[in-house]
Scaffold this motif. Structure first.
Motif, PDB file in Angstrom:
ATOM      1  N   ILE A  81     126.059  37.263 -26.093  1.00 10.07           N
ATOM      2  CA  ILE A  81     126.552  38.556 -25.635  1.00 10.07           C
ATOM      3  C   ILE A  81     125.795  39.701 -26.076  1.00 10.07           C
ATOM      4  O   ILE A  81     126.043  39.912 -27.238  1.00 10.07           O
ATOM      5  N   GLY A  82     125.395  40.819 -25.242  1.00  7.75           N
ATOM      6  CA  GLY A  82     124.980  41.818 -25.911  1.00  7.75           C
ATOM      7  C   GLY A  82     123.395  41.775 -26.046  1.00  7.75           C
ATOM      8  O   GLY A  82     123.042  43.015 -26.482  1.00  7.75           O
ATOM      9  N   ASP A  83     122.764  40.745 -26.069  1.00  5.78           N
ATOM     10  CA  ASP A  83     121.628  40.687 -26.237  1.00  5.78           C
ATOM     11  C   ASP A  83     120.507  41.558 -25.431  1.00  5.78           C
ATOM     12  O   ASP A  83     119.708  42.322 -25.942  1.00  5.78           O
ATOM     13  N   ASP A  84     120.950  41.760 -24.227  1.00  9.21           N
ATOM     14  CA  ASP A  84     120.219  42.721 -23.265  1.00  9.21           C
ATOM     15  C   ASP A  84     120.987  43.921 -22.971  1.00  9.21           C
ATOM     16  O   ASP A  84     120.670  44.499 -21.960  1.00  9.21           O
ATOM     17  N   PHE A  85     121.972  44.286 -23.676  1.00 14.39           N
ATOM     18  CA  PHE A  85     122.951  45.471 -23.487  1.00 14.39           C
ATOM     19  C   PHE A  85     121.891  46.717 -24.049  1.00 14.39           C
ATOM     20  O   PHE A  85     121.084  46.418 -25.083  1.00 14.39           O
ATOM     21  N   THR A  86     122.079  47.656 -23.328  1.00 12.69           N
ATOM     22  CA  THR A  86     121.543  48.917 -23.724  1.00 12.69           C
ATOM     23  C   THR A  86     122.491  49.564 -24.902  1.00 12.69           C
ATOM     24  O   THR A  86     123.520  48.925 -25.009  1.00 12.69           O
ATOM     25  N   SER A  87     122.024  50.564 -25.432  1.00 15.30           N
ATOM     26  CA  SER A  87     122.896  50.917 -26.510  1.00 15.30           C
ATOM     27  C   SER A  87     124.182  51.580 -26.152  1.00 15.30           C
ATOM     28  O   SER A  87     125.162  51.285 -26.687  1.00 15.30           O
ATOM     29  N   GLU A  88     124.112  52.238 -25.065  1.00 15.24           N
ATOM     30  CA  GLU A  88     125.132  52.640 -24.199  1.00 15.24           C
ATOM     31  C   GLU A  88     126.246  51.495 -23.851  1.00 15.24           C
ATOM     32  O   GLU A  88     127.355  51.655 -24.009  1.00 15.24           O
ATOM     33  N   GLN A  89     125.762  50.535 -23.375  1.00 12.82           N
ATOM     34  CA  GLN A  89     126.453  49.275 -22.795  1.00 12.82           C
ATOM     35  C   GLN A  89     127.093  48.809 -24.455  1.00 12.82           C
ATOM     36  O   GLN A  89     128.175  48.198 -24.034  1.00 12.82           O
ATOM     37  N   MET A  90     126.244  48.476 -25.079  1.00 17.77           N
ATOM     38  CA  MET A  90     126.804  47.942 -26.394  1.00 17.77           C
ATOM     39  C   MET A  90     127.961  48.753 -27.070  1.00 17.77           C
ATOM     40  O   MET A  90     129.173  48.343 -27.470  1.00 17.77           O
ATOM     41  N   ALA A  91     127.935  50.347 -26.885  1.00 14.28           N
ATOM     42  CA  ALA A  91     129.003  51.065 -27.425  1.00 14.28           C
ATOM     43  C   ALA A  91     130.301  50.785 -26.739  1.00 14.28           C
ATOM     44  O   ALA A  91     131.460  50.657 -27.081  1.00 14.28           O
ATOM     45  N   ILE A  92     130.142  50.628 -25.289  1.00 16.13           N
ATOM     46  CA  ILE A  92     131.159  50.364 -24.458  1.00 16.13           C
ATOM     47  C   ILE A  92     131.816  49.093 -24.723  1.00 16.13           C
ATOM     48  O   ILE A  92     133.192  48.881 -24.878  1.00 16.13           O
ATOM     49  N   PHE A  93     131.138  47.985 -25.123  1.00 13.99           N
ATOM     50  CA  PHE A  93     131.423  46.698 -25.275  1.00 13.99           C
ATOM     51  C   PHE A  93     132.133  46.747 -26.527  1.00 13.99           C
ATOM     52  O   PHE A  93     133.258  46.379 -26.741  1.00 13.99           O
TER      53      PHE A  93
END
Length: 98
Positions: free
Chosen positions: A79-91
């Motif tokens: 999970i999160g391997d393909d997240f952008t930095s913004e998506q990772m922050a939200i996660f």
């Protein structure tokens, strides 16, 4: 776990059968995991943590539960391997709130 080649092959075949069943029952496993790699990974865990007797005496249902746990954990670790930095922050923020 020290064992002969015949014993190792038997362990691998049993793991292969269980992994194949789990991949058929749960399509996400088939989509997100490499069959050969997950079998090798589970075999390595078995070798490190179980004696041949413990493995041989483990019920098929218990082996299936353990394999399911390992496979689920492998998927969750991606999970999160393909997240952008913004998506990772939200996660990350969503996880902190839980």
């Amino acid at each position: 776990m020290l064992s002969t080649n015949i014993q190792q092959e038997s362990v691998i075949q049993r793991i292969e059968r269980v992994v194949a069943i789990l991949m058929e029952e749960n399509p996400i496993f088939k989509e997100d995991l490499n069959y050969t790699e997950i079998v090798k990974h589970i075999f390595k865990i078995v070798q490190e943590h179980l004696t041949p007797d413990k493995f041989n005496n483990m019920s098929d249902e218990k082996l299936k539960e353990n394999c399911d746990f390992v496979m689920s954990t492998e998927i969750l670790s991606k999970i999160g391997d393909d997240f952008t930095s913004e998506q990772m922050a939200i996660f990350d923020e969503a996880i902190k709130r839980k």
